[in-house]
Design a protein around this motif. Structure first.
Motif, PDB file in Angstrom:
ATOM      1  N   ILE A   1       0.851  -1.188   0.000  1.00 34.68           N
ATOM      2  CA  ILE A   1       0.000   0.000   0.000  1.00 34.68           C
ATOM      3  C   ILE A   1       0.886   1.237   0.000  1.00 34.68           C
ATOM      4  O   ILE A   1       1.697   1.433   0.915  1.00 34.68           O
ATOM      5  N   ALA A   2       0.747   2.067  -1.024  1.00 30.69           N
ATOM      6  CA  ALA A   2       1.439   3.356  -1.088  1.00 30.69           C
ATOM      7  C   ALA A   2       0.647   4.336  -0.231  1.00 30.69           C
ATOM      8  O   ALA A   2      -0.514   4.618  -0.510  1.00 30.69           O
TER       9      ALA A   2
ATOM     10  N   PRO B   1       6.921   4.122  -4.342  1.00 29.68           N
ATOM     11  CA  PRO B   1       6.654   3.187  -3.246  1.00 29.68           C
ATOM     12  C   PRO B   1       6.528   1.739  -3.694  1.00 29.68           C
ATOM     13  O   PRO B   1       6.841   0.826  -2.924  1.00 29.68           O
ATOM     14  N   PHE B   2       6.081   1.503  -4.912  1.00 26.64           N
ATOM     15  CA  PHE B   2       5.877   0.126  -5.347  1.00 26.64           C
ATOM     16  C   PHE B   2       7.196  -0.598  -5.603  1.00 26.64           C
ATOM     17  O   PHE B   2       7.281  -1.812  -5.448  1.00 26.64           O
TER      18      PHE B   2
ATOM     19  N   ALA C   1      -0.095  -7.398  -4.508  1.00 27.11           N
ATOM     20  CA  ALA C   1      -1.115  -6.439  -4.926  1.00 27.11           C
ATOM     21  C   ALA C   1      -0.541  -5.064  -4.661  1.00 27.11           C
ATOM     22  O   ALA C   1       0.010  -4.812  -3.586  1.00 27.11           O
ATOM     23  N   LEU C   2      -0.623  -4.190  -5.652  1.00 27.79           N
ATOM     24  CA  LEU C   2      -0.138  -2.810  -5.531  1.00 27.79           C
ATOM     25  C   LEU C   2      -1.346  -1.892  -5.502  1.00 27.79           C
ATOM     26  O   LEU C   2      -2.127  -1.881  -6.455  1.00 27.79           O
ATOM     27  N   LEU C   3      -1.500  -1.130  -4.406  1.00 26.98           N
ATOM     28  CA  LEU C   3      -2.642  -0.226  -4.345  1.00 26.98           C
ATOM     29  C   LEU C   3      -2.303   1.041  -3.588  1.00 26.98           C
ATOM     30  O   LEU C   3      -1.382   1.060  -2.771  1.00 26.98           O
ATOM     31  N   GLN C   4      -3.042   2.093  -3.896  1.00 24.20           N
ATOM     32  CA  GLN C   4      -2.876   3.397  -3.259  1.00 24.20           C
ATOM     33  C   GLN C   4      -3.775   3.465  -2.038  1.00 24.20           C
ATOM     34  O   GLN C   4      -4.950   3.090  -2.113  1.00 24.20           O
TER      35      GLN C   4
ATOM     36  N   ARG D   1       1.850   8.158  -9.853  1.00 26.59           N
ATOM     37  CA  ARG D   1       0.916   7.735  -8.811  1.00 26.59           C
ATOM     38  C   ARG D   1      -0.442   7.449  -9.444  1.00 26.59           C
ATOM     39  O   ARG D   1      -0.793   8.011 -10.469  1.00 26.59           O
ATOM     40  N   GLY D   2      -1.196   6.589  -8.793  1.00 25.08           N
ATOM     41  CA  GLY D   2      -2.571   6.339  -9.194  1.00 25.08           C
ATOM     42  C   GLY D   2      -2.687   5.842 -10.621  1.00 25.08           C
ATOM     43  O   GLY D   2      -1.990   4.922 -11.041  1.00 25.08           O
TER      44      GLY D   2
END
Length: 169
Positions: A16-17, A81-82, A95-98, A147-148
């Motif tokens: 989680i970023a 961050p990822f 899983a990569l998520l904001q 980002r995003g």
């Protein structure tokens, strides 16, 4: 060096970023952890500082005792961050998520993990998150920036050498 048992038994890492999410980060991390425990998934949650200037990490430190799967990567890696999360993750799948975004799509999670086991390298849930085989997709994660949705588009563009599937809008 003795390794923690949890480090060797993790199959899935949620990265989680975290950037200005103090209002929702505690609830979101607890919900993700509870849902993954209920699903019987061996997991960890890595919260990575994405240039956070609010109290998000203070909130995460407070809930860490009730979420033993939570690890904090507090050093600021603003905009990347990822990369840090994928490098420090122990899971084969990530899983990569904001933080504060749409979140982890828990309903289709088992479908997506099955797709990864059968040969897909990444599943992009547009506007939500990216699920990927960590080591295969690490070069794609490194080349993607932003980002995003910008990160998502860059990931898709750089994912040509891997087998990526797109789900959603």
């Amino acid at each position: 060096m003795q390794r923690n048992v949890n480090e060797t038994s993790v199959d899935f890492s949620v990265v989680i970023a975290v950037r200005e999410a103090e209002e929702t980060i505690g609830r979101d991390v607890r919900r993700i952890a509870a849902d993954l425990r209920e699903a019987g998934v061996s997991f960890e949650v890595l919260a990575v500082n994405d240039g956070c200037r609010d109290n998000s990490f203070s909130v995460l430190r407070l809930i860490a005792a009730s979420v033993p799967e939570l690890r904090l990567c507090a050093g600021d890696v603003s905009g990347r961050p990822f990369i840090r999360g994928a490098a420090e993750a122990h899971g084969e799948a990530i899983a990569l998520l904001q933080a504060g975004g749409a979140g982890l799509p828990l309903a289709p999670l088992s479908w997506a993990l099955a797709r990864l086991r059968r040969g897909a390298d990444a599943i992009v849930f547009r506007g939500r998150c990216i699920l990927a085989r960590r080591l295969v997709c690490l070069p794609v994660i490194i080349r993607a920036a932003g980002r995003g949705e910008l990160f998502e588009r860059n990931f898709e563009r750089n994912a040509r050498p891997v087998r990526a599937e797109i789900a959603g809008r």
